[in-house]
Design a protein around this motif. Structure first.
Motif: not given
Length: 52
Positions: A11, A14-15, A18-21, A30
């Motif tokens: 998790r 993935l965070v 994510s788009r909110n990084r 990456t």
């Protein structure tokens, strides 16, 4: 490492991707992160698919 710990690491990774990084990673970073996450997923799948 316990399954719960592996899921928490998955998790967390993935965070980070994510788009909110908050940080943009290089392609190299990456790809390394994705490889690590895939290893965690493979371990969990292996444990679940093997007879106990």
């Amino acid at each position: 490492m316990s399954e719960l710990k592996k899921l928490q690491e998955l998790r967390k990774g993935l965070v980070l991707l994510s788009r909110n990084r908050k940080v943009v990673y290089s392609f190299h970073e990456t790809f390394e992160m994705v490889d690590e996450l895939l290893n965690i997923v493979d371990d969990l799948i292996e444990k679940k698919s093997s007879p106990e």
